[in-house]
Design a protein around this motif. Structure first.
Motif, PDB file in Angstrom:
ATOM      1  N   GLN A 149      42.026 -10.036  48.225  1.00 38.04           N
ATOM      2  CA  GLN A 149      41.019  -9.464  49.256  1.00 38.04           C
ATOM      3  C   GLN A 149      41.462  -9.583  50.443  1.00 38.04           C
ATOM      4  O   GLN A 149      41.128  -8.666  51.401  1.00 38.04           O
ATOM      5  CB  GLN A 149      40.053 -10.511  49.124  1.00 38.04           C
ATOM      6  CG  GLN A 149      39.228 -10.653  47.822  1.00 38.04           C
ATOM      7  CD  GLN A 149      38.139 -11.598  47.665  1.00 38.04           C
ATOM      8  OE1 GLN A 149      38.544 -12.664  47.843  1.00 38.04           O
ATOM      9  NE2 GLN A 149      36.878 -11.220  47.187  1.00 38.04           N
ATOM     10  N   ASP A 153      42.352  -6.032  53.229  1.00 36.14           N
ATOM     11  CA  ASP A 153      41.949  -5.809  54.771  1.00 36.14           C
ATOM     12  C   ASP A 153      42.717  -5.596  55.829  1.00 36.14           C
ATOM     13  O   ASP A 153      42.479  -5.458  57.151  1.00 36.14           O
ATOM     14  CB  ASP A 153      41.209  -6.958  55.214  1.00 36.14           C
ATOM     15  CG  ASP A 153      39.807  -6.919  54.384  1.00 36.14           C
ATOM     16  OD1 ASP A 153      38.924  -5.932  54.243  1.00 36.14           O
ATOM     17  OD2 ASP A 153      39.380  -8.058  54.210  1.00 36.14           O
ATOM     18  N   ASP A 196      37.127  -4.289  47.688  1.00 40.36           N
ATOM     19  CA  ASP A 196      36.761  -2.944  48.035  1.00 40.36           C
ATOM     20  C   ASP A 196      37.744  -1.851  47.511  1.00 40.36           C
ATOM     21  O   ASP A 196      38.706  -1.678  47.910  1.00 40.36           O
ATOM     22  CB  ASP A 196      36.702  -2.758  49.476  1.00 40.36           C
ATOM     23  CG  ASP A 196      36.186  -1.760  50.076  1.00 40.36           C
ATOM     24  OD1 ASP A 196      36.360  -0.620  49.310  1.00 40.36           O
ATOM     25  OD2 ASP A 196      35.768  -1.425  51.282  1.00 40.36           O
ATOM     26  N   GLN A 198      38.020   0.986  47.531  1.00 47.27           N
ATOM     27  CA  GLN A 198      38.405   2.350  48.427  1.00 47.27           C
ATOM     28  C   GLN A 198      39.492   2.121  49.287  1.00 47.27           C
ATOM     29  O   GLN A 198      40.395   2.854  49.694  1.00 47.27           O
ATOM     30  CB  GLN A 198      37.153   2.652  49.418  1.00 47.27           C
ATOM     31  CG  GLN A 198      35.901   3.426  48.783  1.00 47.27           C
ATOM     32  CD  GLN A 198      34.919   3.865  49.511  1.00 47.27           C
ATOM     33  OE1 GLN A 198      34.697   3.114  50.775  1.00 47.27           O
ATOM     34  NE2 GLN A 198      34.166   4.871  49.091  1.00 47.27           N
ATOM     35  N   LYS A 199      39.751   0.672  49.198  1.00 46.02           N
ATOM     36  CA  LYS A 199      40.883   0.320  50.097  1.00 46.02           C
ATOM     37  C   LYS A 199      42.099  -0.144  49.244  1.00 46.02           C
ATOM     38  O   LYS A 199      43.360  -0.145  49.832  1.00 46.02           O
ATOM     39  CB  LYS A 199      40.593  -1.062  50.996  1.00 46.02           C
ATOM     40  CG  LYS A 199      39.682  -0.812  51.737  1.00 46.02           C
ATOM     41  CD  LYS A 199      39.463  -2.164  52.509  1.00 46.02           C
ATOM     42  CE  LYS A 199      38.429  -2.113  53.531  1.00 46.02           C
ATOM     43  NZ  LYS A 199      38.069  -3.267  54.443  1.00 46.02           N
TER      44      LYS A 199
END
Length: 237
Positions: A149, A153, A196, A198-199
């Motif tokens: 996670q 980011d 996420d 998409q990342k």
């Protein structure tokens, strides 16, 4: 035909046969030639034979080869697969395309912060200590989601998957069990709603070396890391 040419041909045939045996395509399995302790000229020779992806375990040695072979830089894909000390992270961030061995968030953050802005994001894998060996690098499976996670980011890192170095054994069933565990961990990440997607890409299982290629491919490896079977027995100073 040179010994290197013979070895590369033999490894590619092993990958091909292992893929056929489990109903996969060899095209889906990348061969990473691990060139640690071998000179840059051996990498150049392997390049001339069609090999494009190379792995290094030691920062200083790896960076020296990247620089020595800068005339081939646009055609080579350099992977760092060894442990990273904090004081060496900048060299890795500046010179490699992939890092397989992220095992703590501090190193991930340093790689992200030190990646030059003119380069694309580093392709990265998280190393998992799948066999629970005290002497091995890698995070524990229950820490995996949290670090993934946080990496997702980081704008200068692109999370691709997982890597492991299981405890050596000649028992094929034991080999497969360790690789199965890593495959199942990646599957859980792929299905997690806490990430996420998409990342992250999560399409890579970096597992399997000279002695356990077949077991790794049977359990879904997408990248095998082969050194000895390509370049020969290593001599450590």
């Amino acid at each position: 035909m040179s010994a290197l040419q013979n070895n590369l041909h033999a490894i590619k045939e092993r990958i091909h046969q292992a893929a056929i045996a489990c109903g996969r395509s060899a095209q889906d399995i990348k061969l990473l030639a691990v060139s640690k302790t071998f000179p840059a000229e051996d990498v150049r020779d392997a390049f001339a034979l069609g090999q494009r992806c190379f792995g290094e375990n030691y920062v200083q040695e790896g960076v020296a080869k990247v620089l020595e072979l800068k005339d081939l830089r646009s055609s080579l894909e350099w992977h760092f697969i060894g442990p990273i000390q904090s004081n060496k992270s900048k060299d890795v961030a500046e010179n490699f395309d992939w890092v397989h061995s992220i095992d703590r968030i501090k190193i991930a953050q340093r790689l992200n912060d030190q990646r030059p802005s003119h380069l694309p994001p580093l392709e990265v894998c998280v190393q998992v200590n799948i066999s629970g060996e005290a002497s091995k690098s890698g995070i524990q499976p229950d820490e995996l989601l949290d670090i993934c996670q946080k990496i997702s980011d980081m704008p200068n890192l692109h999370l691709r998957g997982l890597m492991s170095i299981p405890e050596p054994t000649d028992d094929v069933q034991v080999q497969r069990k360790a690789h199965q565990q890593l495959r199942e961990l990646l599957s859980k990440l792929q299905q997690s709603t806490a990430l996420d997607h998409q990342k992250v890409q999560l399409d890579t299982l970096s597992m399997g070396m000279s002695s356990d290629i077949e077991a790794a491919i049977a359990e879904g490896s997408t990248m095998v890391r082969v050194g000895t079977a390509i370049f020969g027995k290593r001599t450590y100073l």
